[in-house]
Design a protein around this motif. Structure first.
Motif, PDB file in Angstrom:
ATOM      1  N   ARG A  87       0.346   8.548  -4.508  1.00 14.13           N
ATOM      2  CA  ARG A  87      -0.540   9.250  -4.052  1.00 14.13           C
ATOM      3  C   ARG A  87      -0.188  10.860  -4.326  1.00 14.13           C
ATOM      4  O   ARG A  87       0.700  11.167  -4.563  1.00 14.13           O
ATOM      5  CB  ARG A  87      -0.739   8.954  -2.423  1.00 14.13           C
ATOM      6  CG  ARG A  87      -1.158   7.601  -2.028  1.00 14.13           C
ATOM      7  CD  ARG A  87      -1.105   7.431  -0.374  1.00 14.13           C
ATOM      8  NE  ARG A  87      -1.586   6.324  -0.072  1.00 14.13           N
ATOM      9  CZ  ARG A  87      -1.188   5.148   0.046  1.00 14.13           C
ATOM     10  NH1 ARG A  87      -0.037   4.743  -0.817  1.00 14.13           N
ATOM     11  NH2 ARG A  87      -1.748   4.116   0.442  1.00 14.13           N
ATOM     12  N   PHE A 125       2.207   2.734  -3.587  1.00 16.69           N
ATOM     13  CA  PHE A 125       1.547   3.238  -4.352  1.00 16.69           C
ATOM     14  C   PHE A 125       1.672   4.726  -4.640  1.00 16.69           C
ATOM     15  O   PHE A 125       1.509   5.324  -3.395  1.00 16.69           O
ATOM     16  CB  PHE A 125       0.045   2.623  -4.318  1.00 16.69           C
ATOM     17  CG  PHE A 125      -0.629   2.763  -5.558  1.00 16.69           C
ATOM     18  CD1 PHE A 125      -0.531   1.580  -6.479  1.00 16.69           C
ATOM     19  CD2 PHE A 125      -1.555   3.819  -5.850  1.00 16.69           C
ATOM     20  CE1 PHE A 125      -1.172   1.601  -7.677  1.00 16.69           C
ATOM     21  CE2 PHE A 125      -2.083   3.845  -7.161  1.00 16.69           C
ATOM     22  CZ  PHE A 125      -2.091   2.920  -8.181  1.00 16.69           C
ATOM     23  N   VAL A 181      -4.193   7.792  -6.560  1.00 14.22           N
ATOM     24  CA  VAL A 181      -4.803   7.578  -5.143  1.00 14.22           C
ATOM     25  C   VAL A 181      -4.848   9.074  -4.465  1.00 14.22           C
ATOM     26  O   VAL A 181      -3.597   9.556  -4.435  1.00 14.22           O
ATOM     27  CB  VAL A 181      -4.429   6.466  -4.284  1.00 14.22           C
ATOM     28  CG1 VAL A 181      -5.076   6.555  -2.787  1.00 14.22           C
ATOM     29  CG2 VAL A 181      -4.640   5.144  -4.778  1.00 14.22           C
ATOM     30  N   VAL A 222      -6.498   2.188  -2.917  1.00 18.34           N
ATOM     31  CA  VAL A 222      -5.464   1.578  -3.450  1.00 18.34           C
ATOM     32  C   VAL A 222      -5.739   0.270  -4.448  1.00 18.34           C
ATOM     33  O   VAL A 222      -5.235   0.122  -5.571  1.00 18.34           O
ATOM     34  CB  VAL A 222      -4.176   1.192  -2.573  1.00 18.34           C
ATOM     35  CG1 VAL A 222      -3.151   0.331  -3.220  1.00 18.34           C
ATOM     36  CG2 VAL A 222      -3.478   2.506  -2.020  1.00 18.34           C
ATOM     37  N   LEU A 245       1.020  -1.285   0.107  1.00 19.26           N
ATOM     38  CA  LEU A 245      -0.041   0.084   0.113  1.00 19.26           C
ATOM     39  C   LEU A 245       0.847   1.285  -0.028  1.00 19.26           C
ATOM     40  O   LEU A 245       0.767   2.089  -0.494  1.00 19.26           O
ATOM     41  CB  LEU A 245      -0.842   0.013   1.027  1.00 19.26           C
ATOM     42  CG  LEU A 245      -1.979  -1.059   1.369  1.00 19.26           C
ATOM     43  CD1 LEU A 245      -2.698  -0.917   2.533  1.00 19.26           C
ATOM     44  CD2 LEU A 245      -2.996  -0.822   0.083  1.00 19.26           C
TER      45      LEU A 245
END
Length: 309
Positions: free
Chosen positions: A204, A202, A291, A276, A199
């Motif tokens: 953002r 990823f 995200v 995510v 997580l």
């Protein structure tokens, strides 16, 4: 030895085990309820007594979490999920259950791992009336306690034989149980750490970055992945956001969506876990996806505009 102790302190053991488990302690109460069923085969009236104690203990603990959900809203859910062994899908799965089943979630909650502790505060956060919560939670607690005690009574001979066998093994049985529990917890913690690393890797965007990008480009589409239903509607959303049902992902889920858009997913869950997951799913289908860091909560705290859900 165990049977003797349970004969003397059985009701106290039932009350404490159920109360602690329903408050969130890692203390399984189902084995204690099974023992209550075994004891009820030898003592008249014990089945009804243990059933009443277990049901009321569960209702009391669940009432505390319901009250916390009413007062603190989704913040209490985020806190519970952060200390959960499996926080990645904690809120989303429980919200999805309420969206699909409504109050029936309270009836089945205690039979579903992870749902039992989250259902009461979620019911409070969603604004369920206290009288309705008490009625449905009481039904669910009674059903759960009755099934566990009933199974213990039905198989009391086999359980009693197992207890005698374990008593002969003595410390070896305890050691084996401890090793099995340790391996299970180690596996779950390893999985938690692996998921968290995935997580965190990823990409953002902060709320200000996402808004600036949406103002500069016309192909930006915000995607709300929070669970909702006619009985559990979203109160607000980012202006123009589309909703993606994480429980029904498939090609039909994107029907009518702009194929060349850049999607920015957001949720209201610890670690942006659901957002995510949605972004990964969109990328696997050839779309560009990022995200929103902090989800709808970060957007709101930044003072940015919202519209009715």
């Amino acid at each position: 030895m165990l049977n003797d102790l349970f004969s003397e302190y059985g009701l106290l053991a039932v009350a404490l085990a159920v109360l602690l488990e329903q408050l969130g302690a890692p203390v399984p109460s189902t084995p204690v309820l099974l023992l209550a069923g075994v004891e009820s085969a030898m003592r008249d009236g014990f089945a009804l007594q243990s059933f009443a104690v277990a049901t009321l203990a569960a209702l009391a603990a669940n009432g505390v979490w319901f009250w916390a959900g009413q007062r603190l809203g989704r913040r209490v859910l985020a806190t519970l999920c952060r200390i959960s062994i499996s926080p990645d899908s904690c809120v989303r799965q429980n919200e999805a259950s309420f969206a699909r089943r409504g109050v029936l979630t309270l009836v089945i909650a205690k039979f579903v791992p992870g749902l039992s502790i989250l259902a009461p505060p979620l019911a409070g956060a969603l604004g369920m009336p206290a009288s309705r919560f008490i009625a449905w939670n009481l039904l669910g607690s009674a059903l759960w306690a009755g099934v566990a005690i009933g199974v213990g009574r039905l198989f009391h001979e086999q359980i009693d034989d197992l207890l005698h066998a374990l008593s002969h093994l003595g410390g070896v049985a305890l050691a084996l149980a401890g090793v099995a529990l340790g391996l299970y917890l180690a596996w779950r913690l390893w999985r938690r750490a692996r998921v968290r690393r995935e997580l965190e890797r990823f990409e953002r965007l902060g709320p200000a970055e996402a808004l600036a990008l949406a103002q500069q480009r016309s192909d930006i589409v915000f995607v709300d992945v929070r669970a909702c239903s006619p009985t559990m509607p979203l109160q607000n959303r980012i202006p123009g956001a589309r909703h993606l049902d994480m429980g029904a992902l498939g090609d039909a889920a994107l029907a009518g969506w702009p194929p060349a858009a850049v999607f920015i997913t957001y949720c209201a869950c610890p670690g942006d876990a659901s957002a995510v997951r949605a972004a990964i799913w969109l990328k696997q289908r050839g779309h560009q996806a990022q995200v929103l860091r902090g989800g709808i909560d970060a957007w709101t705290q930044a003072g940015l505009a919202l519209e009715p859900g």
